[in-house]
Design a protein around this motif. Structure first.
Motif, short mmCIF file in Angstrom:
data_model
loop_
_atom_site.label_atom_id
_atom_site.label_comp_id
_atom_site.label_asym_id
_atom_site.label_seq_id
_atom_site.Cartn_x
_atom_site.Cartn_y
_atom_site.Cartn_z
N ALA A 56 0.81 -1.33 -0.03
CA ALA A 56 -0.03 0.13 0.01
C ALA A 56 1.08 1.36 -0.07
N VAL A 57 1.48 1.38 1.18
CA VAL A 57 3.11 2.74 0.65
C VAL A 57 3.59 2.90 -0.75
N ALA A 58 3.97 1.32 -0.86
CA ALA A 58 5.06 2.02 -2.07
C ALA A 58 3.29 2.07 -3.19
N ALA A 59 2.79 1.42 -3.18
CA ALA A 59 1.55 2.34 -4.62
C ALA A 59 1.23 3.37 -4.81
N ALA A 60 1.39 3.66 -3.03
CA ALA A 60 1.12 5.64 -2.72
C ALA A 60 2.10 6.28 -3.02
N PHE A 61 3.35 5.49 -2.91
CA PHE A 61 4.30 6.69 -3.87
C PHE A 61 4.56 5.45 -5.55
N GLY A 62 3.83 5.59 -5.93
CA GLY A 62 3.50 5.91 -7.15
C GLY A 62 4.48 4.31 -7.93
N VAL A 129 -8.31 0.04 -0.61
CA VAL A 129 -8.77 1.47 0.17
C VAL A 129 -7.50 2.02 1.18
N TYR A 130 -6.43 1.56 1.60
CA TYR A 130 -5.80 2.79 2.59
C TYR A 130 -4.51 3.32 1.17
N VAL A 131 -4.01 2.69 0.10
CA VAL A 131 -3.52 3.46 -1.42
C VAL A 131 -4.08 4.97 -1.18
N PRO A 132 -5.20 5.76 -1.69
CA PRO A 132 -5.96 6.66 -1.88
C PRO A 132 -5.65 8.01 -0.14
N VAL A 133 -5.29 7.10 0.84
CA VAL A 133 -5.43 7.48 2.56
C VAL A 133 -3.97 7.84 2.10
N PHE A 134 -3.04 7.03 1.92
CA PHE A 134 -1.69 6.80 2.30
C PHE A 134 -1.49 8.47 2.14
N ALA A 135 -1.72 8.69 0.50
CA ALA A 135 -0.99 8.84 -0.78
C ALA A 135 -1.48 10.09 -0.27
N THR A 136 -3.09 10.91 0.41
CA THR A 136 -3.32 12.12 0.51
C THR A 136 -2.24 12.60 2.07
N ALA A 137 -2.19 11.25 3.52
CA ALA A 137 -2.01 11.76 4.48
C ALA A 137 -0.25 12.25 4.12
N GLY A 138 0.42 12.13 2.76
CA GLY A 138 1.30 11.94 2.99
C GLY A 138 2.38 11.20 3.33
N PRO A 139 3.82 11.85 3.66
CA PRO A 139 4.84 10.60 4.12
C PRO A 139 5.02 10.57 5.94
N TYR A 145 -0.12 6.22 10.76
CA TYR A 145 -1.37 4.92 10.15
C TYR A 145 -0.28 3.62 10.54
N ALA A 146 1.43 4.17 10.00
CA ALA A 146 1.71 2.07 10.00
C ALA A 146 1.58 2.50 11.44
N VAL A 147 1.82 3.00 12.54
CA VAL A 147 2.50 3.02 13.70
C VAL A 147 1.23 2.43 14.68
N VAL A 148 0.20 3.13 14.36
CA VAL A 148 -1.37 2.80 15.20
C VAL A 148 -1.60 1.11 14.13
#
Length: 201
Positions: A56-62, A129-139, A145-148
């Protein structure tokens, strides 16, 4: 740390992983009486969920670590494991009473990679579900999100073990777990395959 984002992350995790508590309960019930089983199940859950996060993180970065067309075929993992578990239950159907009072020294119960495979396959749709959320949340937001998420994986494991060890639930799972676990895994695998359009339906 933004408490609002922590609450959003906790809510997102709960909504997308509620079915994992059932799977974990079945895994913990299957591993009852086997030394080290709880540790292997927990470790497997973490491996599987860490893999979901990584994709999901990789996809959020493209980056595409897992092509979207491959996601439906993740259903083959729980389906195959369900067939294997059903076969093992069939082979040991006459020796259940003997095994109930013995603790297996090593390797009894679910394997780490089996739990990881089921967790990853079951979370394949979570990635979308996670990809768009991560993409808008930024690093920074993704770190929260990862810690939680990883903290709540431990909570989920504790909850699964809690339910599996309640007297009424434990008795039911002890009696029917050998049927329930393969049934749930096979059904889960088929649902992932069918809903993902693996059969072209």
């Amino acid at each position: 740390m933004n408490l609002g984002m922590v609450a959003q992350a906790a809510g997102l995790f709960a909504v997308t992983n509620i079915d994992d508590i059932l799977l974990l309960s079945l895994f913990f019930a299957q591993g009852a009486g086997h030394r080290g089983s709880a540790r292997r199940i927990t470790f497997g859950q973490y491996i599987g969920f860490a893999a979901i996060l990584a994709v999901a993180v990789a996809a959020a970065f493209g980056a595409t670590l897992l092509p979207e067309s491959a996601i439906p075929y993740l259903g083959l993992l729980p389906f195959a494991l369900g067939l294997k578990t059903a076969w093992q239950a069939w082979q040991h159907r006459d020796g259940e009473d003997q095994n109930d009072t013995q603790e297996t020294p090593q390797g009894g119960g679910p394997r780490t990679l089996e739990v990881a495979a089921v967790t990853f396959a079951n979370g394949g749709d979570n990635i979308g579900v996670y990809v768009p959320v991560f993409a808008t949340a930024g690093p920074g937001g993704m770190s929260v999100y990862a810690v939680v998420f990883l903290t709540l994986v431990a909570v989920w494991c504790l909850a699964g073990r809690f339910f599996a060890t309640r007297p009424v639930v434990a008795r039911a799972l002890s009696r029917w777990g050998h049927v329930l676990l393969p049934s749930v895994l096979i059904t889960l695998g088929l649902l992932i395959l069918i809903e993902g359009g693996a059969f072209g339906w």
